[in-house]
Design a protein around this motif. Structure first.
Motif, PDB file in Angstrom:
ATOM      1  N   TYR A   1       0.719  -1.400   0.192  1.00 41.93           N
ATOM      2  CA  TYR A   1       0.081  -0.054   0.349  1.00 41.93           C
ATOM      3  C   TYR A   1       0.980   1.564   0.359  1.00 41.93           C
ATOM      4  O   TYR A   1       1.328   1.632   0.516  1.00 41.93           O
ATOM      5  CB  TYR A   1      -0.883   0.050   1.546  1.00 41.93           C
ATOM      6  CG  TYR A   1      -1.731  -1.123   1.473  1.00 41.93           C
ATOM      7  CD1 TYR A   1      -3.050  -1.202   0.577  1.00 41.93           C
ATOM      8  CD2 TYR A   1      -1.013  -2.363   2.039  1.00 41.93           C
ATOM      9  CE1 TYR A   1      -3.040  -2.389   0.649  1.00 41.93           C
ATOM     10  CE2 TYR A   1      -1.739  -3.689   2.065  1.00 41.93           C
ATOM     11  CZ  TYR A   1      -3.196  -3.349   1.757  1.00 41.93           C
ATOM     12  OH  TYR A   1      -4.047  -5.048   1.511  1.00 41.93           O
TER      13      TYR A   1
ATOM     14  N   GLU B   1      -4.162   9.606  -1.746  1.00 45.87           N
ATOM     15  CA  GLU B   1      -3.792   8.826  -2.520  1.00 45.87           C
ATOM     16  C   GLU B   1      -3.643   7.508  -2.497  1.00 45.87           C
ATOM     17  O   GLU B   1      -1.460   7.495  -1.695  1.00 45.87           O
ATOM     18  CB  GLU B   1      -3.487   9.406  -4.300  1.00 45.87           C
ATOM     19  CG  GLU B   1      -4.697  10.622  -4.323  1.00 45.87           C
ATOM     20  CD  GLU B   1      -3.580  11.015  -6.324  1.00 45.87           C
ATOM     21  OE1 GLU B   1      -2.914  10.263  -6.805  1.00 45.87           O
ATOM     22  OE2 GLU B   1      -4.543  11.686  -6.862  1.00 45.87           O
ATOM     23  N   GLN B   2      -3.738   6.898  -2.299  1.00 44.13           N
ATOM     24  CA  GLN B   2      -3.486   4.873  -1.744  1.00 44.13           C
ATOM     25  C   GLN B   2      -3.156   4.247  -3.517  1.00 44.13           C
ATOM     26  O   GLN B   2      -4.352   3.916  -4.696  1.00 44.13           O
ATOM     27  CB  GLN B   2      -3.630   4.173  -1.160  1.00 44.13           C
ATOM     28  CG  GLN B   2      -3.067   3.221  -0.428  1.00 44.13           C
ATOM     29  CD  GLN B   2      -4.197   2.192   0.120  1.00 44.13           C
ATOM     30  OE1 GLN B   2      -5.359   1.394  -0.035  1.00 44.13           O
ATOM     31  NE2 GLN B   2      -3.620   2.304   1.581  1.00 44.13           N
ATOM     32  N   SER B   3      -1.808   3.350  -3.639  1.00 42.12           N
ATOM     33  CA  SER B   3      -1.579   2.830  -5.093  1.00 42.12           C
ATOM     34  C   SER B   3      -1.574   2.215  -4.457  1.00 42.12           C
ATOM     35  O   SER B   3      -0.553   1.255  -3.106  1.00 42.12           O
ATOM     36  CB  SER B   3      -0.214   3.184  -5.280  1.00 42.12           C
ATOM     37  OG  SER B   3      -0.247   2.987  -6.386  1.00 42.12           O
TER      38      SER B   3
ATOM     39  N   HIS C   1       6.072   1.366 -10.774  1.00 43.40           N
ATOM     40  CA  HIS C   1       5.200   2.319 -10.937  1.00 43.40           C
ATOM     41  C   HIS C   1       3.918   2.082  -9.622  1.00 43.40           C
ATOM     42  O   HIS C   1       3.062   2.831  -9.235  1.00 43.40           O
ATOM     43  CB  HIS C   1       4.259   1.752 -11.880  1.00 43.40           C
ATOM     44  CG  HIS C   1       3.356   0.217 -12.297  1.00 43.40           C
ATOM     45  ND1 HIS C   1       3.992  -0.726 -12.671  1.00 43.40           N
ATOM     46  CD2 HIS C   1       2.144  -0.052 -12.069  1.00 43.40           C
ATOM     47  CE1 HIS C   1       2.726  -2.139 -12.972  1.00 43.40           C
ATOM     48  NE2 HIS C   1       1.867  -1.536 -11.789  1.00 43.40           N
ATOM     49  N   VAL C   2       4.003   1.027  -8.871  1.00 44.46           N
ATOM     50  CA  VAL C   2       3.714   0.761  -7.630  1.00 44.46           C
ATOM     51  C   VAL C   2       3.478   1.342  -6.502  1.00 44.46           C
ATOM     52  O   VAL C   2       2.967   2.131  -5.911  1.00 44.46           O
ATOM     53  CB  VAL C   2       3.742  -0.482  -6.948  1.00 44.46           C
ATOM     54  CG1 VAL C   2       2.820  -1.111  -5.782  1.00 44.46           C
ATOM     55  CG2 VAL C   2       3.540  -1.900  -8.149  1.00 44.46           C
TER      56      VAL C   2
ATOM     57  N   GLY D   1      -0.360  -1.696 -15.073  1.00 45.20           N
ATOM     58  CA  GLY D   1      -1.723  -1.592 -13.725  1.00 45.20           C
ATOM     59  C   GLY D   1      -3.141  -1.482 -14.394  1.00 45.20           C
ATOM     60  O   GLY D   1      -4.320  -1.002 -14.188  1.00 45.20           O
TER      61      GLY D   1
END
Length: 402
Positions: free
Chosen positions: A78, A113-115, A133-134, A267
């Motif tokens: 996260y 914001e959460q990836s 990219h994560v 993604g």
């Protein structure tokens, strides 16, 4: 005379009864004896077929052991970051709107914001590999382990050219992934994708290796494993393992069809049965270099190039070369520029080895140390010649034209 006849009938009757008794006994204990004696025994039922030798002879196939071996080393990631949001209002007047667009209205505010992604634990001391990219731009990275523990992660280094990043967590009793000895995969091999799609929790999907060495032009260094194992949003950075539970790739991208136009995207949120993973051999090189140097060090000739079929810069009056790469852009002041290489030249060989395609040259030069002198065999307007140049270190995240 009558007595003799009576005795004969009595004897015949006794014999008949005895014969019936014998026939009854034979029917009970040897039902096919008479038919065998006559040579007309009924066909015996076929015997059960012998089990086929091989990996399916011991019962139904299950990949539970492979999942048990690999899944504990796959973690949920996260990545949180704060972004600034500005409020705008739309200008109703068409002329003003065309000149100035939307106009800021009100104060800006912060929004978190959460990836969502996955990762793989490579070592017991806490090194975790995931996709760049994560975690790109994240201010805070949390890693959830298989047993529910949550660990704070620090970023050791990232490599945008392969879309990989290395994290470090401090925790005890960490399971580690088993890595395939050579990392070799073949088209048709069964593979399992393990990750956390859409945040629903640890999930395993199955498919086969559909192709190898795929080039998608998403990043500079690509030799993707293509699979039909379902990969969705949140699977990025997770494990692609073989039927033994050994890591063969890092899940990183999926083919997405948007409005009828297919395109590749990292993604992506819609699985089309075409997913891609970074081979474990590439992942291990990146991991080791980032741990050792904080970045990946690659040799570079100082030029960007492409396969002849992918560019129009090859001489239109000449037949396209069957091998080699066409130079698209030479870095001013770089090794190729100093050696006299120009845009449109065809690079045919390096240090005596044929350049098969751009994937070969990009991979080959990256394995050589900066400062090494190499010889390039070049073709210009049909005339071959050779030059020597000293490799430089490829700039991180280099983009052609900049």
């Amino acid at each position: 005379m009558q007595r003799a006849t009576a005795r004969t009938l009595s004897f015949i009757l006794r014999f008949a009864v005895l014969g019936l008794a014998i026939a009854f006994v034979l029917t009970l204990f040897a039902p096919n004896l008479v038919d065998r004696l006559r040579g007309s025994a009924p066909a015996q039922p076929d015997a059960a077929p012998a089990p086929v030798a091989g990996r399916y002879s011991e019962g139904p196939v299950s990949y539970a052991d492979a999942v048990t071996r690999a899944a504990p080393a796959v973690v949920n990631i996260y990545a949180n970051k704060m972004t600034t949001v500005r409020q705008y209002r739309i200008v109703p007047d068409p002329v003003t709107k065309r000149l100035f667009g939307a106009i800021a209205a009100g104060p800006s505010y912060k929004k978190q914001e959460q990836s969502l992604g996955s990762g793989v634990i490579f070592s017991a001391d806490g090194y975790v590999l995931t996709n760049n990219h994560v975690i790109s731009g994240a201010d805070d990275i949390q890693v959830m382990l298989f047993d529910g523990r949550v660990a704070q992660a620090s970023l050791i280094g990232a490599d945008a050219d392969t879309d990989l990043a290395v994290l470090k967590i401090d925790a005890d009793n960490l399971p580690t992934i088993a890595v395939a000895d050579r990392g070799d995969v073949n088209v048709g091999d069964v593979v399992l994708a393990i990750g956390n799609p859409f945040g629903v929790g640890k999930t395993v999907t199955m498919g086969i290796v559909s192709a190898t060495s795929r080039q998608l032009r998403l990043s500079a260094y690509e030799e993707f494993i293509q699979t039909d194992a379902a990969i969705n949003f949140g699977n990025s950075g997770g494990a692609l393992v073989n039927a033994l539970g050994e890591l063969v790739g890092i899940n990183t991208a999926v083919y997405r069809n948007s409005g009828g136009d297919g395109r590749s995207s990292t993604g992506a949120q819609n699985a089309e049965g075409i997913g891609f993973a970074i081979p474990v051999a590439t992942a291990k090189v990146v991991l080791d270099q980032i741990i050792s140097h904080g970045m990946v060090i690659r040799g570079w000739i100082g030029a960007e190039y492409a396969d002849p079929a992918m560019t129009s810069q090859a001489d239109p009056g000449a037949s396209a070369p069957q091998r080699g790469v066409v130079v698209l852009e030479v870095l001013p002041g770089g090794p190729a520029d100093k050696a006299g290489v120009r845009n449109g030249d065809v690079l045919m060989g390096i240090d005596g080895e044929d350049i098969v395609n751009q994937a070969f040259l990009r991979s080959h030069e990256a394995t050589l140390p900066p400062g090494k002198v190499v010889r390039l065999d070049v073709l210009r307007n049909g005339i071959p010649f050779s030059v020597e140049l000293t490799l430089m270190q490829r700039p991180a995240n280099y983009v052609a034209g900049i």
